[in-house]
Design a protein around this motif. Sequence first.
Motif, PDB file in Angstrom:
ATOM      1  N   ARG A  89     -11.631  -9.545 -65.584  1.00  0.00           N
ATOM      2  CA  ARG A  89     -11.030 -10.343 -64.501  1.00  0.00           C
ATOM      3  C   ARG A  89     -11.960 -10.447 -63.293  1.00  0.00           C
ATOM      4  O   ARG A  89     -11.578 -10.142 -62.157  1.00  0.00           O
ATOM      5  N   GLY A  90     -13.140 -10.886 -63.559  1.00  0.00           N
ATOM      6  CA  GLY A  90     -14.083 -11.114 -62.456  1.00  0.00           C
ATOM      7  C   GLY A  90     -14.955  -9.936 -62.128  1.00  0.00           C
ATOM      8  O   GLY A  90     -15.820 -10.020 -61.279  1.00  0.00           O
ATOM      9  N   GLY A  91     -14.709  -8.806 -62.768  1.00  0.00           N
ATOM     10  CA  GLY A  91     -15.505  -7.629 -62.486  1.00  0.00           C
ATOM     11  C   GLY A  91     -16.669  -7.521 -63.434  1.00  0.00           C
ATOM     12  O   GLY A  91     -17.037  -8.479 -64.104  1.00  0.00           O
ATOM     13  N   GLY A  92     -17.234  -6.352 -63.523  1.00  0.00           N
ATOM     14  CA  GLY A  92     -18.333  -6.152 -64.440  1.00  0.00           C
ATOM     15  C   GLY A  92     -19.292  -5.103 -63.942  1.00  0.00           C
ATOM     16  O   GLY A  92     -19.226  -4.664 -62.782  1.00  0.00           O
ATOM     17  N   TRP A 274     -33.543 -12.864 -64.504  1.00  0.00           N
ATOM     18  CA  TRP A 274     -33.666 -14.055 -65.331  1.00  0.00           C
ATOM     19  C   TRP A 274     -32.744 -15.140 -64.770  1.00  0.00           C
ATOM     20  O   TRP A 274     -31.636 -14.827 -64.314  1.00  0.00           O
ATOM     21  N   PRO A 275     -33.162 -16.405 -64.754  1.00  0.00           N
ATOM     22  CA  PRO A 275     -32.327 -17.469 -64.178  1.00  0.00           C
ATOM     23  C   PRO A 275     -30.914 -17.500 -64.747  1.00  0.00           C
ATOM     24  O   PRO A 275     -29.954 -17.758 -64.008  1.00  0.00           O
ATOM     25  N   ASP A 276     -30.769 -17.240 -66.038  1.00  0.00           N
ATOM     26  CA  ASP A 276     -29.439 -17.300 -66.646  1.00  0.00           C
ATOM     27  C   ASP A 276     -28.501 -16.224 -66.111  1.00  0.00           C
ATOM     28  O   ASP A 276     -27.282 -16.408 -66.123  1.00  0.00           O
ATOM     29  N   MET A 277     -29.054 -15.110 -65.639  1.00  0.00           N
ATOM     30  CA  MET A 277     -28.200 -14.053 -65.121  1.00  0.00           C
ATOM     31  C   MET A 277     -27.520 -14.468 -63.821  1.00  0.00           C
ATOM     32  O   MET A 277     -26.498 -13.884 -63.436  1.00  0.00           O
ATOM     33  N   ALA A 278     -28.054 -15.481 -63.152  1.00  0.00           N
ATOM     34  CA  ALA A 278     -27.456 -15.942 -61.897  1.00  0.00           C
ATOM     35  C   ALA A 278     -26.093 -16.587 -62.121  1.00  0.00           C
ATOM     36  O   ALA A 278     -25.329 -16.776 -61.164  1.00  0.00           O
ATOM     37  N   SER A 279     -25.770 -16.949 -63.363  1.00  0.00           N
ATOM     38  CA  SER A 279     -24.467 -17.542 -63.661  1.00  0.00           C
ATOM     39  C   SER A 279     -23.399 -16.484 -63.926  1.00  0.00           C
ATOM     40  O   SER A 279     -22.215 -16.824 -64.075  1.00  0.00           O
ATOM     41  N   VAL A 280     -23.802 -15.228 -63.966  1.00  0.00           N
ATOM     42  CA  VAL A 280     -22.845 -14.142 -64.195  1.00  0.00           C
ATOM     43  C   VAL A 280     -22.218 -13.756 -62.860  1.00  0.00           C
ATOM     44  O   VAL A 280     -22.927 -13.361 -61.930  1.00  0.00           O
ATOM     45  N   PRO A 281     -20.901 -13.849 -62.712  1.00  0.00           N
ATOM     46  CA  PRO A 281     -20.255 -13.595 -61.414  1.00  0.00           C
ATOM     47  C   PRO A 281     -20.605 -12.240 -60.802  1.00  0.00           C
ATOM     48  O   PRO A 281     -20.891 -12.165 -59.598  1.00  0.00           O
ATOM     49  N   ALA A 282     -20.587 -11.183 -61.591  1.00  0.00           N
ATOM     50  CA  ALA A 282     -20.866  -9.856 -61.038  1.00  0.00           C
ATOM     51  C   ALA A 282     -22.294  -9.770 -60.501  1.00  0.00           C
ATOM     52  O   ALA A 282     -22.541  -9.187 -59.439  1.00  0.00           O
ATOM     53  N   VAL A 283     -23.249 -10.342 -61.227  1.00  0.00           N
ATOM     54  CA  VAL A 283     -24.648 -10.322 -60.787  1.00  0.00           C
ATOM     55  C   VAL A 283     -24.808 -11.127 -59.501  1.00  0.00           C
ATOM     56  O   VAL A 283     -25.496 -10.699 -58.559  1.00  0.00           O
ATOM     57  N   MET A 284     -24.172 -12.286 -59.420  1.00  0.00           N
ATOM     58  CA  MET A 284     -24.269 -13.105 -58.216  1.00  0.00           C
ATOM     59  C   MET A 284     -23.622 -12.419 -57.022  1.00  0.00           C
ATOM     60  O   MET A 284     -24.105 -12.526 -55.887  1.00  0.00           O
ATOM     61  N   THR A 285     -22.537 -11.713 -57.254  1.00  0.00           N
ATOM     62  CA  THR A 285     -21.896 -10.973 -56.158  1.00  0.00           C
ATOM     63  C   THR A 285     -22.852  -9.931 -55.597  1.00  0.00           C
ATOM     64  O   THR A 285     -23.026  -9.817 -54.377  1.00  0.00           O
ATOM     65  N   VAL A 286     -23.499  -9.183 -56.485  1.00  0.00           N
ATOM     66  CA  VAL A 286     -24.453  -8.166 -56.050  1.00  0.00           C
ATOM     67  C   VAL A 286     -25.624  -8.802 -55.319  1.00  0.00           C
ATOM     68  O   VAL A 286     -26.052  -8.337 -54.251  1.00  0.00           O
ATOM     69  N   LEU A 287     -26.148  -9.893 -55.860  1.00  0.00           N
ATOM     70  CA  LEU A 287     -27.296 -10.552 -55.243  1.00  0.00           C
ATOM     71  C   LEU A 287     -26.956 -11.065 -53.856  1.00  0.00           C
ATOM     72  O   LEU A 287     -27.742 -10.909 -52.906  1.00  0.00           O
ATOM     73  N   GLU A 288     -25.794 -11.690 -53.691  1.00  0.00           N
ATOM     74  CA  GLU A 288     -25.411 -12.226 -52.380  1.00  0.00           C
ATOM     75  C   GLU A 288     -25.206 -11.109 -51.367  1.00  0.00           C
ATOM     76  O   GLU A 288     -25.566 -11.257 -50.185  1.00  0.00           O
ATOM     77  N   GLU A 289     -24.651 -10.005 -51.787  1.00  0.00           N
ATOM     78  CA  GLU A 289     -24.478  -8.887 -50.857  1.00  0.00           C
ATOM     79  C   GLU A 289     -25.833  -8.311 -50.441  1.00  0.00           C
ATOM     80  O   GLU A 289     -26.038  -7.969 -49.269  1.00  0.00           O
ATOM     81  N   ILE A 290     -26.760  -8.219 -51.387  1.00  0.00           N
ATOM     82  CA  ILE A 290     -28.099  -7.719 -51.050  1.00  0.00           C
ATOM     83  C   ILE A 290     -28.781  -8.653 -50.055  1.00  0.00           C
ATOM     84  O   ILE A 290     -29.426  -8.211 -49.094  1.00  0.00           O
ATOM     85  N   ARG A 291     -28.637  -9.952 -50.266  1.00  0.00           N
ATOM     86  CA  ARG A 291     -29.246 -10.912 -49.334  1.00  0.00           C
ATOM     87  C   ARG A 291     -28.668 -10.741 -47.935  1.00  0.00           C
ATOM     88  O   ARG A 291     -29.396 -10.818 -46.931  1.00  0.00           O
ATOM     89  N   GLY A 292     -27.373 -10.530 -47.846  1.00  0.00           N
ATOM     90  CA  GLY A 292     -26.756 -10.334 -46.539  1.00  0.00           C
ATOM     91  C   GLY A 292     -27.227  -9.068 -45.860  1.00  0.00           C
ATOM     92  O   GLY A 292     -27.478  -9.050 -44.649  1.00  0.00           O
ATOM     93  N   ILE A 293     -27.372  -7.999 -46.633  1.00  0.00           N
ATOM     94  CA  ILE A 293     -27.849  -6.725 -46.071  1.00  0.00           C
ATOM     95  C   ILE A 293     -29.282  -6.861 -45.574  1.00  0.00           C
ATOM     96  O   ILE A 293     -29.629  -6.416 -44.481  1.00  0.00           O
TER      97      ILE A 293
END
Length: 303
Positions: A89-92, A274-293
Amino acid sequence: MLDIHQLKVLTEVARTGSYTAAATSLGYTQPAVSYQMRQLQQAVGTPLVVKVGRGLRLTETGRSLVQHADAIFSVLRAVDQEVSSQVARGGGLVRMVAFQSSCVTLVPELVARLRRLHPEVRVTVTQAEPVEARHLVRTGEADLGLLCNWENEDLPEGEATMRRVELMTDRRCVLMPEDDPMAAQETVDLASLASRDWVMESFRDRFLAACTNLGFEPRIVATMDDVSAIQALVAARLGISLVSEMALSAHVAPGLVYRPLRQWPLRRTYALLWPDMASVPAVMTVLEEIRGIAAGLRRPPPG
Protein backbone atom coordinates in the motif's frame (compact mmCIF):
# COMPACT_ATOMS: atom_id res chain seq x y z
CA MET A 1 15.43 -14.40 -28.55
CA LEU A 2 18.01 -13.58 -25.87
CA ASP A 3 17.85 -15.60 -22.66
CA ILE A 4 17.84 -13.63 -19.40
CA HIS A 5 19.90 -16.29 -17.60
CA GLN A 6 22.55 -16.22 -20.33
CA LEU A 7 22.72 -12.44 -20.04
CA LYS A 8 23.27 -12.81 -16.31
CA VAL A 9 26.15 -15.18 -16.99
CA LEU A 10 27.65 -12.72 -19.48
CA THR A 11 27.53 -9.81 -17.03
CA GLU A 12 29.18 -11.93 -14.36
CA VAL A 13 31.91 -13.05 -16.77
CA ALA A 14 32.46 -9.38 -17.64
CA ARG A 15 32.67 -8.45 -13.95
CA THR A 16 34.97 -11.26 -12.83
CA GLY A 17 37.09 -11.66 -15.96
CA SER A 18 36.90 -15.43 -16.24
CA TYR A 19 34.47 -18.33 -16.61
CA THR A 20 35.79 -19.97 -13.45
CA ALA A 21 35.30 -16.88 -11.29
CA ALA A 22 31.85 -16.29 -12.79
CA ALA A 23 30.88 -19.88 -12.03
CA THR A 24 31.98 -19.48 -8.40
CA SER A 25 30.06 -16.23 -8.03
CA LEU A 26 26.88 -17.63 -9.58
CA GLY A 27 27.07 -21.01 -7.88
CA TYR A 28 27.37 -22.84 -11.23
CA THR A 29 29.94 -25.29 -12.52
CA GLN A 30 32.53 -23.98 -14.96
CA PRO A 31 31.21 -26.20 -17.80
CA ALA A 32 27.72 -24.79 -17.22
CA VAL A 33 29.01 -21.24 -17.62
CA SER A 34 30.90 -22.23 -20.78
CA TYR A 35 27.75 -23.82 -22.20
CA GLN A 36 25.61 -20.75 -21.47
CA MET A 37 28.20 -18.50 -23.10
CA ARG A 38 28.38 -20.71 -26.21
CA GLN A 39 24.59 -20.64 -26.50
CA LEU A 40 24.48 -16.87 -26.14
CA GLN A 41 27.24 -16.30 -28.70
CA GLN A 42 25.45 -18.59 -31.15
CA ALA A 43 22.20 -16.65 -30.63
CA VAL A 44 23.97 -13.34 -31.22
CA GLY A 45 26.03 -14.67 -34.12
CA THR A 46 29.38 -13.20 -33.10
CA PRO A 47 32.00 -13.66 -30.35
CA LEU A 48 31.31 -11.74 -27.14
CA VAL A 49 34.61 -12.43 -25.35
CA VAL A 50 38.19 -13.08 -26.45
CA LYS A 51 41.10 -14.57 -24.51
CA VAL A 52 43.79 -12.13 -23.36
CA GLY A 53 46.61 -13.92 -21.58
CA ARG A 54 45.00 -15.89 -18.78
CA GLY A 55 41.90 -13.73 -18.72
CA LEU A 56 39.03 -12.68 -20.94
CA ARG A 57 38.12 -9.38 -22.57
CA LEU A 58 34.77 -8.33 -23.96
CA THR A 59 34.47 -7.61 -27.65
CA GLU A 60 32.72 -4.42 -28.74
CA THR A 61 29.50 -6.40 -29.19
CA GLY A 62 30.00 -7.98 -25.77
CA ARG A 63 30.39 -4.57 -24.12
CA SER A 64 27.27 -3.29 -25.82
CA LEU A 65 25.29 -6.35 -24.77
CA VAL A 66 26.43 -6.00 -21.15
CA GLN A 67 25.22 -2.39 -21.09
CA HIS A 68 21.83 -3.45 -22.42
CA ALA A 69 21.74 -6.35 -19.98
CA ASP A 70 22.34 -3.99 -17.05
CA ALA A 71 19.41 -1.86 -18.25
CA ILE A 72 17.19 -4.95 -18.60
CA PHE A 73 18.00 -6.10 -15.08
CA SER A 74 17.23 -2.58 -13.84
CA VAL A 75 13.76 -2.72 -15.40
CA LEU A 76 13.10 -6.08 -13.78
CA ARG A 77 14.22 -4.78 -10.37
CA ALA A 78 12.03 -1.70 -10.78
CA VAL A 79 9.01 -3.85 -11.60
CA ASP A 80 9.71 -6.05 -8.59
CA GLN A 81 10.04 -3.01 -6.32
CA GLU A 82 6.89 -1.38 -7.68
CA VAL A 83 4.81 -4.52 -7.23
CA SER A 84 6.16 -4.91 -3.69
CA SER A 85 5.28 -1.28 -2.96
CA GLN A 86 1.75 -1.73 -4.27
CA VAL A 87 1.29 -4.81 -2.14
CA ALA A 88 2.48 -2.81 0.86
CA ARG A 89 0.00 0.00 0.00
CA GLY A 90 2.54 2.54 -1.10
CA GLY A 91 5.30 1.40 1.20
CA GLY A 92 8.38 -0.60 0.52
CA LEU A 93 12.02 -1.22 1.35
CA VAL A 94 14.74 0.90 -0.27
CA ARG A 95 18.29 -0.42 -0.10
CA MET A 96 20.75 2.47 0.09
CA VAL A 97 24.51 2.69 -0.12
CA ALA A 98 26.24 5.89 1.01
CA PHE A 99 29.73 7.32 1.53
CA GLN A 100 31.04 8.12 5.00
CA SER A 101 30.29 11.85 5.32
CA SER A 102 26.71 11.43 4.16
CA CYS A 103 26.21 8.68 6.77
CA VAL A 104 26.66 11.24 9.57
CA THR A 105 24.65 14.05 7.95
CA LEU A 106 22.14 13.25 5.19
CA VAL A 107 21.26 9.69 6.18
CA PRO A 108 20.32 10.24 9.87
CA GLU A 109 18.05 13.15 8.90
CA LEU A 110 16.54 11.03 6.13
CA VAL A 111 15.70 8.23 8.60
CA ALA A 112 14.11 10.75 10.98
CA ARG A 113 11.98 12.24 8.20
CA LEU A 114 10.83 8.88 6.92
CA ARG A 115 9.74 7.79 10.37
CA ARG A 116 7.85 11.04 10.86
CA LEU A 117 6.36 11.59 7.40
CA HIS A 118 6.50 8.23 5.58
CA PRO A 119 6.40 5.39 8.13
CA GLU A 120 5.43 2.95 5.36
CA VAL A 121 8.84 3.41 3.68
CA ARG A 122 11.83 1.61 5.18
CA VAL A 123 15.52 1.88 4.33
CA THR A 124 18.62 -0.17 4.89
CA VAL A 125 22.00 1.55 4.60
CA THR A 126 25.46 0.24 3.69
CA GLN A 127 28.51 2.50 3.95
CA ALA A 128 30.81 2.29 0.94
CA GLU A 129 33.22 4.49 -0.98
CA PRO A 130 31.98 5.71 -4.41
CA VAL A 131 33.67 3.00 -6.51
CA GLU A 132 32.06 0.21 -4.51
CA ALA A 133 28.76 2.09 -4.19
CA ARG A 134 28.58 2.55 -7.96
CA HIS A 135 29.08 -1.18 -8.44
CA LEU A 136 26.37 -2.05 -5.92
CA VAL A 137 23.85 0.21 -7.67
CA ARG A 138 24.78 -1.03 -11.14
CA THR A 139 24.41 -4.67 -10.15
CA GLY A 140 21.13 -4.11 -8.32
CA GLU A 141 22.49 -4.87 -4.85
CA ALA A 142 21.42 -1.34 -3.89
CA ASP A 143 18.44 0.64 -5.18
CA LEU A 144 19.89 4.09 -4.54
CA GLY A 145 23.39 5.37 -3.90
CA LEU A 146 24.81 8.52 -2.37
CA LEU A 147 28.16 9.16 -4.06
CA CYS A 148 30.64 12.00 -4.42
CA ASN A 149 33.38 13.17 -6.75
CA TRP A 150 35.35 16.35 -7.41
CA GLU A 151 33.97 19.11 -9.62
CA ASN A 152 36.96 18.97 -11.98
CA GLU A 153 36.63 15.22 -12.61
CA ASP A 154 35.02 13.65 -15.66
CA LEU A 155 31.84 11.59 -15.40
CA PRO A 156 32.88 8.34 -13.67
CA GLU A 157 32.95 5.23 -15.82
CA GLY A 158 29.71 3.30 -15.68
CA GLU A 159 27.38 6.22 -14.96
CA ALA A 160 26.56 7.34 -18.52
CA THR A 161 23.44 5.16 -18.75
CA MET A 162 22.29 5.83 -15.19
CA ARG A 163 20.37 8.68 -13.57
CA ARG A 164 22.50 11.09 -11.56
CA VAL A 165 20.78 13.65 -9.30
CA GLU A 166 23.03 16.47 -8.12
CA LEU A 167 22.44 17.27 -4.43
CA MET A 168 25.04 19.69 -3.06
CA THR A 169 28.70 20.72 -2.92
CA ASP A 170 31.05 21.15 0.01
CA ARG A 171 34.63 22.18 0.63
CA ARG A 172 37.73 20.40 1.91
CA CYS A 173 38.77 21.93 5.25
CA VAL A 174 41.82 21.94 7.50
CA LEU A 175 40.85 20.81 11.00
CA MET A 176 43.06 22.21 13.79
CA PRO A 177 43.06 23.33 17.45
CA GLU A 178 41.42 26.71 17.91
CA ASP A 179 44.71 28.28 19.09
CA ASP A 180 46.63 27.11 16.01
CA PRO A 181 48.36 30.03 14.24
CA MET A 182 46.54 29.13 11.01
CA ALA A 183 43.16 29.54 12.73
CA ALA A 184 43.44 33.31 12.29
CA GLN A 185 43.14 32.92 8.50
CA GLU A 186 39.84 32.67 6.63
CA THR A 187 41.28 30.07 4.24
CA VAL A 188 44.49 28.04 4.38
CA ASP A 189 47.06 27.36 1.67
CA LEU A 190 48.32 23.77 1.56
CA ALA A 191 51.91 24.89 0.88
CA SER A 192 52.01 26.65 4.25
CA LEU A 193 51.40 23.33 5.99
CA ALA A 194 54.42 21.47 4.60
CA SER A 195 56.10 21.12 8.00
CA ARG A 196 53.02 19.87 9.86
CA ASP A 197 52.07 16.41 11.12
CA TRP A 198 48.87 14.95 9.66
CA VAL A 199 46.03 12.69 10.78
CA MET A 200 44.56 11.46 7.51
CA GLU A 201 41.97 9.10 6.04
CA SER A 202 42.99 6.02 4.05
CA PHE A 203 41.74 7.48 0.77
CA ARG A 204 44.20 10.34 0.30
CA ASP A 205 45.68 9.99 -3.20
CA ARG A 206 44.59 13.50 -4.23
CA PHE A 207 46.12 14.98 -1.07
CA LEU A 208 49.43 13.17 -1.61
CA ALA A 209 49.53 14.22 -5.27
CA ALA A 210 48.91 17.86 -4.32
CA CYS A 211 51.71 17.75 -1.74
CA THR A 212 54.07 16.22 -4.30
CA ASN A 213 53.23 18.98 -6.79
CA LEU A 214 54.10 21.53 -4.11
CA GLY A 215 57.46 19.83 -3.49
CA PHE A 216 56.99 18.19 -0.11
CA GLU A 217 56.08 14.84 1.39
CA PRO A 218 53.56 15.13 4.25
CA ARG A 219 54.35 13.53 7.61
CA ILE A 220 51.35 11.30 8.22
CA VAL A 221 51.37 10.23 11.86
CA ALA A 222 47.98 8.51 11.97
CA THR A 223 45.54 6.92 9.54
CA MET A 224 41.89 7.00 10.59
CA ASP A 225 38.63 6.63 8.66
CA ASP A 226 36.31 7.57 11.53
CA VAL A 227 35.54 11.28 11.81
CA SER A 228 35.19 11.15 15.61
CA ALA A 229 38.58 9.43 15.95
CA ILE A 230 40.19 12.02 13.66
CA GLN A 231 38.78 14.86 15.74
CA ALA A 232 39.93 13.24 18.97
CA LEU A 233 43.50 12.90 17.70
CA VAL A 234 43.57 16.47 16.37
CA ALA A 235 42.24 17.69 19.73
CA ALA A 236 45.08 15.73 21.38
CA ARG A 237 47.47 17.68 19.11
CA LEU A 238 48.88 14.65 17.36
CA GLY A 239 48.48 16.50 14.07
CA ILE A 240 46.08 18.46 11.88
CA SER A 241 43.74 16.92 9.33
CA LEU A 242 41.74 17.45 6.14
CA VAL A 243 38.04 16.75 6.60
CA SER A 244 35.03 17.42 4.39
CA GLU A 245 32.79 20.32 5.34
CA MET A 246 29.78 17.99 5.23
CA ALA A 247 31.22 15.74 7.94
CA LEU A 248 32.09 18.73 10.11
CA SER A 249 28.58 20.14 9.81
CA ALA A 250 27.37 17.26 12.00
CA HIS A 251 29.73 17.93 14.91
CA VAL A 252 32.98 19.72 15.73
CA ALA A 253 34.70 18.72 18.96
CA PRO A 254 35.24 21.46 21.56
CA GLY A 255 38.52 23.28 21.10
CA LEU A 256 38.71 22.64 17.35
CA VAL A 257 38.07 24.89 14.36
CA TYR A 258 38.30 24.36 10.62
CA ARG A 259 39.25 26.54 7.69
CA PRO A 260 38.58 25.82 3.98
CA LEU A 261 41.59 24.76 1.96
CA ARG A 262 42.45 27.41 -0.61
CA GLN A 263 42.28 26.57 -4.34
CA TRP A 264 40.88 23.10 -3.79
CA PRO A 265 38.04 21.81 -5.99
CA LEU A 266 34.56 21.51 -4.52
CA ARG A 267 33.25 18.05 -3.80
CA ARG A 268 29.93 17.19 -5.44
CA THR A 269 27.45 14.91 -3.69
CA TYR A 270 24.85 13.21 -5.86
CA ALA A 271 22.34 10.39 -5.87
CA LEU A 272 22.79 7.56 -8.36
CA LEU A 273 20.12 5.11 -9.53
CA TRP A 274 18.88 3.34 -12.62
CA PRO A 275 16.28 5.50 -14.46
CA ASP A 276 13.62 2.82 -14.09
CA MET A 277 13.94 2.87 -10.31
CA ALA A 278 12.63 6.45 -10.33
CA SER A 279 9.16 5.05 -11.11
CA VAL A 280 9.11 3.11 -7.84
CA PRO A 281 7.13 5.16 -5.27
CA ALA A 282 9.28 4.20 -2.27
CA VAL A 283 12.52 5.07 -4.10
CA MET A 284 11.13 8.41 -5.27
CA THR A 285 9.98 9.24 -1.74
CA VAL A 286 13.49 8.61 -0.42
CA LEU A 287 15.10 10.58 -3.24
CA GLU A 288 12.83 13.61 -2.76
CA GLU A 289 13.47 13.67 0.97
CA ILE A 290 17.23 13.50 0.39
CA ARG A 291 17.00 16.40 -2.06
CA GLY A 292 15.13 18.46 0.51
CA ILE A 293 17.67 17.69 3.23
CA ALA A 294 20.61 18.55 0.97
CA ALA A 295 18.98 21.82 -0.10
CA GLY A 296 18.55 22.83 3.51
CA LEU A 297 22.06 21.89 4.59
CA ARG A 298 23.72 25.25 4.94
CA ARG A 299 27.45 25.74 5.23
CA PRO A 300 28.20 26.38 8.90
CA PRO A 301 30.51 29.25 9.85
CA PRO A 302 34.12 28.01 9.77
CA GLY A 303 34.98 29.33 13.23
